[in-house]
Write a protein that holds these residues in place. Structure first.
Motif, PDB file in Angstrom:
ATOM      1  N   CYS A  67      45.442 -20.339 -61.143  1.00 48.94           N
ATOM      2  CA  CYS A  67      44.234 -19.536 -60.951  1.00 48.94           C
ATOM      3  C   CYS A  67      44.369 -18.666 -59.709  1.00 48.94           C
ATOM      4  N   ARG A  79      49.807 -26.442 -67.167  1.00 44.00           N
ATOM      5  CA  ARG A  79      49.182 -25.985 -65.923  1.00 44.00           C
ATOM      6  C   ARG A  79      48.497 -24.640 -66.137  1.00 44.00           C
ATOM      7  N   ILE A  80      47.369 -24.469 -65.457  1.00 46.24           N
ATOM      8  CA  ILE A  80      46.692 -23.172 -65.415  1.00 46.24           C
ATOM      9  C   ILE A  80      46.679 -22.729 -63.957  1.00 46.24           C
ATOM     10  N   LEU A 133      40.099 -21.736 -71.748  1.00 49.28           N
ATOM     11  CA  LEU A 133      41.319 -21.921 -70.978  1.00 49.28           C
ATOM     12  C   LEU A 133      42.229 -22.994 -71.578  1.00 49.28           C
ATOM     13  N   SER A 134      41.652 -23.990 -72.204  1.00 47.37           N
ATOM     14  CA  SER A 134      42.459 -25.074 -72.770  1.00 47.37           C
ATOM     15  C   SER A 134      42.981 -24.743 -74.173  1.00 47.37           C
ATOM     16  N   PHE A 166      45.102 -17.418 -64.898  1.00 47.05           N
ATOM     17  CA  PHE A 166      43.703 -16.986 -64.939  1.00 47.05           C
ATOM     18  C   PHE A 166      43.419 -16.180 -63.681  1.00 47.05           C
ATOM     19  N   PRO A 182      53.615 -17.022 -69.416  1.00 44.97           N
ATOM     20  CA  PRO A 182      52.433 -17.827 -69.738  1.00 44.97           C
ATOM     21  C   PRO A 182      52.136 -17.882 -71.226  1.00 44.97           C
ATOM     22  N   PHE A 192      52.177 -23.190 -69.513  1.00 40.67           N
ATOM     23  CA  PHE A 192      51.253 -22.772 -68.453  1.00 40.67           C
ATOM     24  C   PHE A 192      50.524 -21.504 -68.867  1.00 40.67           C
ATOM     25  N   ALA A 193      49.438 -21.235 -68.157  1.00 43.34           N
ATOM     26  CA  ALA A 193      48.656 -20.014 -68.338  1.00 43.34           C
ATOM     27  C   ALA A 193      48.277 -19.483 -66.965  1.00 43.34           C
ATOM     28  N   ILE A 240      44.704 -27.837 -63.167  1.00 43.46           N
ATOM     29  CA  ILE A 240      44.232 -26.595 -62.566  1.00 43.46           C
ATOM     30  C   ILE A 240      44.949 -26.409 -61.239  1.00 43.46           C
TER      31      ILE A 240
END
Length: 257
Positions: free
Chosen positions: A31, A28-29, A245-246, A96, A120, A93-94, A54
């Motif tokens: 945002c 998961r990112i 992002l990926s 942004f 993250p 996860f990350a 996202i």
């Protein structure tokens, strides 16, 4: 009741995300929206990049959370998010964040690390100076008329139509968000255990590559790629941005998928 108290007593996790997360996502990112808007600013983004979902953060005091009080400070916001997002941090996860949205993203990641919780794979900072160089936002010195014009421009950029009542509502939200931005600053850099990618947009006049370099003091793995485009081009989720992002979730060389 203080903003901090309101946040702790408030909404279940589902209110903090624009959509319910998919349980079959491989990663998961999350945002973070910037000042004055909500999670719908990511409506032009794909729901997924392959198996990576996202997840747009939805902040209180706007859109479907309009009746809730403002989050108050980035510290209070991070406290609420670190607790509320925890059930969804069960896979890679990350984070942004673009412009001011990168600051609560950083504070949330830092708080997760401080508490020994999942952190993250990478924090993505877009067009935002480091915390010890804050506050740094051209909106902070704008008049209401100038802020109103910015909101109208952003509305059109996102494919909407300018409606005066909605613009005035957005202006009230923006003022409160800017108040949070205005008081945020870390006195000195701090080293964090998660890697950071600091994105500079090649045609963005709001922040220079040199101004972004302050992030280099926040860890051993801090990268500074340049992405073609202007300050608002991230809204269209250009392919080079999605590739960055990926990247943290790509299989490592020498490992099996």
């Amino acid at each position: 009741m203080t903003p901090e108290t309101t946040l702790h007593d408030a909404a279940p996790m589902t209110r903090w995300l624009l959509r319910l997360p998919d349980q079959d996502a491989t990663a998961r990112i999350f945002c973070f929206p910037y000042s004055g808007v909500g999670g719908s600013m990511f409506n032009q983004w794909p729901r997924r990049i392959g198996g990576i979902e996202i997840c747009a953060i939805q902040l209180p005091g706007r859109e479907n959370r309009l009746r809730e009080g403002h989050y108050g400070t980035y510290a209070a916001l991070a406290e609420a998010l670190a607790e509320s997002l925890l059930p969804q941090l069960d896979r890679p996860f990350a984070f942004f964040g673009h412009c001011a949205g990168a600051l609560p993203a950083f504070e949330t990641a830092r708080l997760l690390a401080e508490r020994g919780l999942p952190i993250p794979q990478r924090l993505f900072v877009s067009a935002q100076v480091a915390p010890h160089d804050c506050p740094h936002d051209r909106f902070l010195d704008m008049s209401d008329d100038e802020l109103r014009a910015e909101l109208e421009f952003l509305t059109v950029t996102r494919g909407g139509q300018v409606q005066p009542q909605l613009i005035e509502l957005g202006l009230a939200i923006l003022r409160e968000d800017l108040a949070a931005n205005r008081v945020y600053r870390r006195p000195t850099p701090i080293e964090v255990p998660f890697p950071i990618t600091v994105l500079h947009w090649s045609d963005d006049p709001e922040v220079t590559p040199d101004e972004l370099r302050g992030w280099q003091h926040y860890g051993a793995d801090v990268r500074f790629p340049v992405v073609a485009g202007g300050h608002y081009d991230f809204l269209g989720a250009p392919e080079p941005l999605l590739r960055h992002l990926s990247e943290p979730f790509a299989p490592q060389r020498g490992t099996c998928e």
